[in-house]
Structure formats: C-alpha cells, structure tokens
Design an enzyme around this catalytic site. Sequence first.
Site, PDB file in Angstrom:
ATOM      1  CE  LYS A 118      -2.457  -0.709   3.643  1.00 26.03           C
ATOM      2  NZ  LYS A 118      -1.757  -1.920   4.097  1.00 26.03           N
ATOM      3  CB  THR A 172       5.161   0.639  -3.112  1.00 27.08           C
ATOM      4  OG1 THR A 172       4.185  -0.390  -3.275  1.00 27.08           O
ATOM      5  CG2 THR A 172       6.246   0.151  -2.194  1.00 27.08           C
ATOM      6  NE  ARG A 198      -0.350   4.046   9.089  1.00 30.47           N
ATOM      7  CZ  ARG A 198      -0.534   2.750   9.289  1.00 30.47           C
ATOM      8  NH1 ARG A 198      -0.864   2.309  10.492  1.00 30.47           N
ATOM      9  NH2 ARG A 198      -0.388   1.882   8.319  1.00 30.47           N
ATOM     10  CE  LYS A 240       4.357  -2.740   7.386  1.00 33.35           C
ATOM     11  NZ  LYS A 240       5.213  -1.572   7.104  1.00 33.35           N
ATOM     12  CB  ALA A 276      -4.567  -0.383  11.063  1.00 31.13           C
ATOM     13  CG  PHE A 279      -2.924  -3.955   9.197  1.00 26.61           C
ATOM     14  CD1 PHE A 279      -1.762  -4.566   8.763  1.00 26.61           C
ATOM     15  CD2 PHE A 279      -2.949  -3.470  10.500  1.00 26.61           C
ATOM     16  CE1 PHE A 279      -0.665  -4.724   9.607  1.00 26.61           C
ATOM     17  CE2 PHE A 279      -1.861  -3.620  11.348  1.00 26.61           C
ATOM     18  CZ  PHE A 279      -0.726  -4.249  10.897  1.00 26.61           C
ATOM     19  CG  PHE A 321       4.951  -9.238  -6.839  1.00 28.55           C
ATOM     20  CD1 PHE A 321       5.953  -9.469  -5.916  1.00 28.55           C
ATOM     21  CD2 PHE A 321       3.881  -8.438  -6.465  1.00 28.55           C
ATOM     22  CE1 PHE A 321       5.895  -8.919  -4.644  1.00 28.55           C
ATOM     23  CE2 PHE A 321       3.814  -7.884  -5.201  1.00 28.55           C
ATOM     24  CZ  PHE A 321       4.822  -8.123  -4.285  1.00 28.55           C
ATOM     25  CD1 TRP A 331      10.322  -2.826  -6.920  1.00 28.67           C
ATOM     26  CD2 TRP A 331       9.146  -2.557  -5.057  1.00 28.67           C
ATOM     27  NE1 TRP A 331      11.124  -3.214  -5.887  1.00 28.67           N
ATOM     28  CE2 TRP A 331      10.429  -3.066  -4.729  1.00 28.67           C
ATOM     29  CE3 TRP A 331       8.223  -2.313  -4.043  1.00 28.67           C
ATOM     30  CZ2 TRP A 331      10.799  -3.325  -3.402  1.00 28.67           C
ATOM     31  CZ3 TRP A 331       8.604  -2.579  -2.733  1.00 28.67           C
ATOM     32  CH2 TRP A 331       9.885  -3.085  -2.434  1.00 28.67           C
TER      33      TRP A 331
END
Length: 734
Positions: A184, A186, A208, A219, A438, A469, A558, A587
């Site tokens: 999210k 990116t 954030r 993460k 979240a 999330f 991807f 990306w």
Amino acid sequence: MVGLNITHIYLTKECSEDEIVEEVLKLNEDPGVHGVCLQLPSSVLTSRVANALKPEKDVDGITDLNMGRLVRGDFSKGFVPPVASAVANSARSGLSLHRFKNKKKKKKDLCVFYVSDIEISRAQTPKPVTQLAEEIGLLPGELEAYGRNKAKVRLSLLDRLHTQPDGNYVLVAGITPTPLGEGKSTVTIGLVQAFSAHLKLNSFACLRQPSQGPTFGVKGGAAGGGYAQVIPMEEFNLHLTGDIHAITAANNLVAAAVDARMLHEATQSDKALFNRLVPSVNGVRKFSPIQISRLQRLGINKTEPTSLSPQEVSRFVRLDLDPSKITWQRVVDTNDRFLRKITVGQASTEKGQIRETGFDIAVASEIMAILALADSLEDMKNRLARMVVGTSRRGQPVTAEDLGVSGALAVLMKDAIKPTLMQTLEGTPVFVHAGPFANIAHGNSSVLADKLALKLVGRDGFVVTEAGFGADIGMEKFFNIKCRASGLRPNVVVLVATVRALKMHGGGPNVSAGAPLPKEYIEENLSLVADGCRSNLRKQIQIAQLFGVPVVVALNVFKTDTLAEIDLVCQIAKECGASDAVPCHHWSQGGRGSVELAKAVKEAVSRPNNFQFLYNIEMPIVEKIRTIAQKVYGADDIELSPEAKAKVDYYNQQGFGSLPICMAKTHLSLSHMPDKKGAPTGFILPIRDVRASIGAGFIYPLVGTMSTMPGLPTRPCFYDIDLDPVTEEITGLF
C-alpha cells in the site's frame, strides 16, 4: 513485472579483441540480459569493442551512437542516460548482476547481487527541503528545518490558506494482508509521483511515521520501496523528527504521575498532601490554573486555598485511584514481549505499593491517537486533559487533568503536532505524521497533515493518504473515526491487491519467512487467483461500497505474475463493483508505472460520491460493535465476555456511550482467527474486553487474544542492520 539483469564484463586473464567482441555479441542477443557494463582497461576497450554493444543495452553510454546523441542534445528518439534508464526499470528484487570473471571459460562463473531499497534511496540526492517548501507554496516562516532533508510545518499555514479550496482526497487501502505483502505504501507513493511528474497535477502523499518495533522486528520500515519510496529512507524509518520519542516521554510521565500520586496519598494525611500540592511561597498559598480547573469539576467554586473546608480539602487532594482499575500503561517503541505483564513498586522505598501493570508499544499509546486526530494545538491540549487513566474507589473516572499533568503533556507534544515534510524519489512532497497501528489503534496518519495538504494542492490537486492493513481494519476506522473527527470526506478509495496474496486467499499454501515460495505463487494458477478475487477482494470492495465511495483496484504487479492472471484480477474486480482495476508497476518504474492508475483515480473522482457512515454515533455501544462485526467482518453475531459487558455498562453510566468504535482485532483475517483467509462466514466474534480512549474519542473492544505489545521473532530484522563506522552508511534497512 520483468526483472532487470545487468551483466558486467571483467578480465582476469588476457583476451583478444575478437574474443571480447564475440562475448558482447552473444549478450546482445540474450533476451535475459537487459544491460551490459564493459568494465575493461582502456587498452582493451577499443572503439570496435564499445560499438559492438547494442546502444539499448549500453548501461554506461559509451557507444558512439549514445555518446553522440548526448553531446548533440538529441533526445528525439527517447534517449535517456543509460544508467538512469537501467535503474528505472529494475526488478522488485533489485538488480541481478552477473559477473563474468574469465571470458575464456566455457562455463561462466556467476554471482548474484541485490540493490536494496536503501541503496536506491541513497543513489538519489533529495532536493533541499527549503527548495521543496518554496515549490509547494510555503513561506519561510512556516518552516522549521530539521537538517537538510526534512522540516516541520507550522499550523499557522492553515490560517493563511483557510479560504483556499480543498483538493481531491484519495484513500489507499488494501485486501487482507498476507506474509507475501501487498504494497500500500508503494502504491501511495507511486500514485502521487504519477500525478505530479507525469500528469502535471499538484499532489501530496500523507503517510504514517513507522514504529521502531516493526523496523527492527519483522515487517521492516514503511518508506515504500524500489522506485516508489520516501527519501532519505534512513531518516524516515529512524527517529524522523522525534515525534514518537515525544509521545513515549509524555505517556510515561502520566504513568509515573499515577504511581507517585497513589504512593503519596497512601502515606500522607490530607493536611500534608494539601501543604505539598499547594505550597506556601513567600508566605502565600496559590492554586495553579490546573488545580482551579479540578476544583471547578468537583463543584468547589473557590480560588483562595485558605477558604476550603476540611471536607473540600480531602476531596481536592485525594484522587483515591483503585490500583486494580488503573488502565494507563507505560510504553516503549520496541517489540518486547516480556513487558506485556510486569510488577512495579517492589523497591523498599515504594513502601509496599506493589501492583501488576504492563507496557504497550509506543504507537498504541492514546497520546499517539490524539496526535493523529487533533485538529489544532488547543484541541490536542483538551484531548490530553480528558484522557482517563483509571477509576477511583468511588467508581469515578480519573483524568490526566485530575493528576495535574495535562499542561506538561501539551508542552512535550507542542512540536510533535506539526507534520514533517519530506519527499519521494521523484521530488513529490510528503507529509509524515503520526503512526497509530491499525489493528490495535485507528491506523491512519494525522488529520492535520491531510488538512494542510488539501489546502496546498488546490482545487484540482490530489492528496493521497493510506489506511493501515486491510480495508476492514484501517479503512473502516478512517471512515468511522478519522472522518468524523476531521469533517473531511474522501472522493475515492484505491484498493491494493497482489496476485500472490489473492492466491493465498483463494486457498494457496501457507508461506514461511526465509523459505522458498511454493510453486503455486510463482507459476500461473488461474483457479487460485479467481477464488481469491471472488472471496477476499470482493468482500473488501463491498466494504468500501458500504460507505458510498467509488473504488479503484490497484493490482501491484510482481515479476512472477502472468498476463492471464493480471487480466483475470482486473476483470473480476470490475465484475465485483470496482469502477476500474489497473495493473501498477511503480516499484520498478516509479511514477511512470502508475500513470494508468492515476488516470483511473482522476476519472473516478468525477463519479457520484454518496458518502455515509456505517452507523449512527448514538447507537448503543454493543449495537455499534455488532454492526461492524456483521457488515464489515461477515460475522453472524458477537459474544461479550462478562468483563466486557461490565465495562460497557460502566462507560454508558459515565456518559461515554456516544463515542465511535475502534476494534482491536487481528489484521490477518476478516475474522478473529488469523489462519482463516478469504472471506470467512458463520463465526461468532468474541469480545474479550472493552476499553476507552476518552481523550482520543473512541471505545476500543479487544477481539480474541489481541495484544497491544508485539514480540520479536526468532530472527528479527536487526540481524541485517549495520553501520559502517567510517562512512556512517547504514545497511540492511528495508
């Protein structure tokens, strides 16, 4: 997404010119090689060798054709400096560099290297933050620089721009997260880069601040990645401008005040307490303003200390906190499972004032939620004063203002309330502000950052913010909590999905960190993709539609995704009600890879928007919880524990029943069961406990075994993080 292989040719033994040219010609025809670096001595790098290389594979720009175009300024054929062109098209996993060590060997000796997010970030020098501020319309006096690359923005900007129309407001949410990642952040960054650099529209990202817990835990950081990230990513992910440290200091000052007050009340008479709380200075006793406020709340309308009766003195000095009903915990910004339950007061100096308590992670602090929801310094100060820290033995809530600490908290937080200005790799402005999780908080960046950005971009501009999330968690709270606090209404929701995550929701096998991906995730499997789309993706689209806002699905592509899989996701997403569904390549391509998404979002903004809240704020607490459980999660019903029922009754008695709901629930499933993927049905949602963040302004039920302090895994991220003591360069952050 196509991976980028760049081949470097070295010599370890003498080779003839013919042998080198032969090798170059082979690489020219190899479709798996996208660029070639001829790292050869000048005596060997002849004109014939250099010009044997195809110009489009010439990473260093040494062929006569590329050099001539550059010298003449001839960009008509799309010439881009070759290194920049190669970098801009790199793969999600980085650059795969094949080093040929001896050109006489028939079997080539290969080594694979990776370019990490931090190396990509470091390769781009951000423009000075003062220049960025000038470009977006800030005045010099509205900026407080923190070094060269970041700055706080003063809230006086809102007053100056109060007549300026707001721009378009876009929320990025996602399907239910999996260990495979959805991206999210990116998508958010790629989208604003597409708006700014490619569609020439004013845009701003609002993100954030990441917690140190995940950064050093599992993460990693939250700056985005590849060619869609905030830079410098080290500064973004580590400390930033100190907001989380300020929150930690403020939160723990409250905790210290709670325990100290209970100790002093337990060991002193009313008279001794009064003499210390209202000391005589040069023979004169005087209440502080915060003490006068407490007297007024007690119904004692007196301002002269000597005029209080003994009964009034006792009421004033004794908060009479019940040690078993203290709700305020200490915090630290580290995943530390052994602090979940601790015992304090064991030293002899604490005179037997022993009690059990615990730590939360710093971003779960109510003060973090207040920072994210306040719309002014005054509002933040008032919210800090209203925070409830526990209950008295008489059953009355005790607040931070009762403790006398709320003014000091505002002082600690006075700089933290100002959003931090940074930029993306392509120079698009970003506000970084607040960082509530979240799953255990409301999971959105600050109201103030959004409001400032909406004024700065103007009527035709775009502000893109991200909810944590899945849509069932962060997006639901964005609408029901953040939008109620801010008064803002989003124009469109961008829902992020990946083929790999959809396969898992469609019944694909579990994955383990560090283990090779099962073949289902790297080979075409249309059946799993379809099942994932028709379960989790469909449900998340439906959740967004509950609020009456158009939905655009962003498929984060991807390298292992096939065209058939991509087309299938986009087709089903539109069948499920999305206004559009677009594959994204941000990306590897930055903003250029999200241009189609930006166009789809721009088109969706023009569609009718019938925004509505999910529930009426005046509904009973239990009914609000039930509404979320049934309409958002898909539960049949809820089940409250006896403790949860008692808490609901208490909050209703205290007049807190009209607050919105902030569910503390696992983010790994629409249900309370983390292993249940897709769109589970037929379950009862267990409500273990119900707590209240009165200053932040919400009730938060705890679902199942939800913890407010994460733990470290067997192999945390910190194993890979290091510092070069000579260059001070950081490695291993991602």
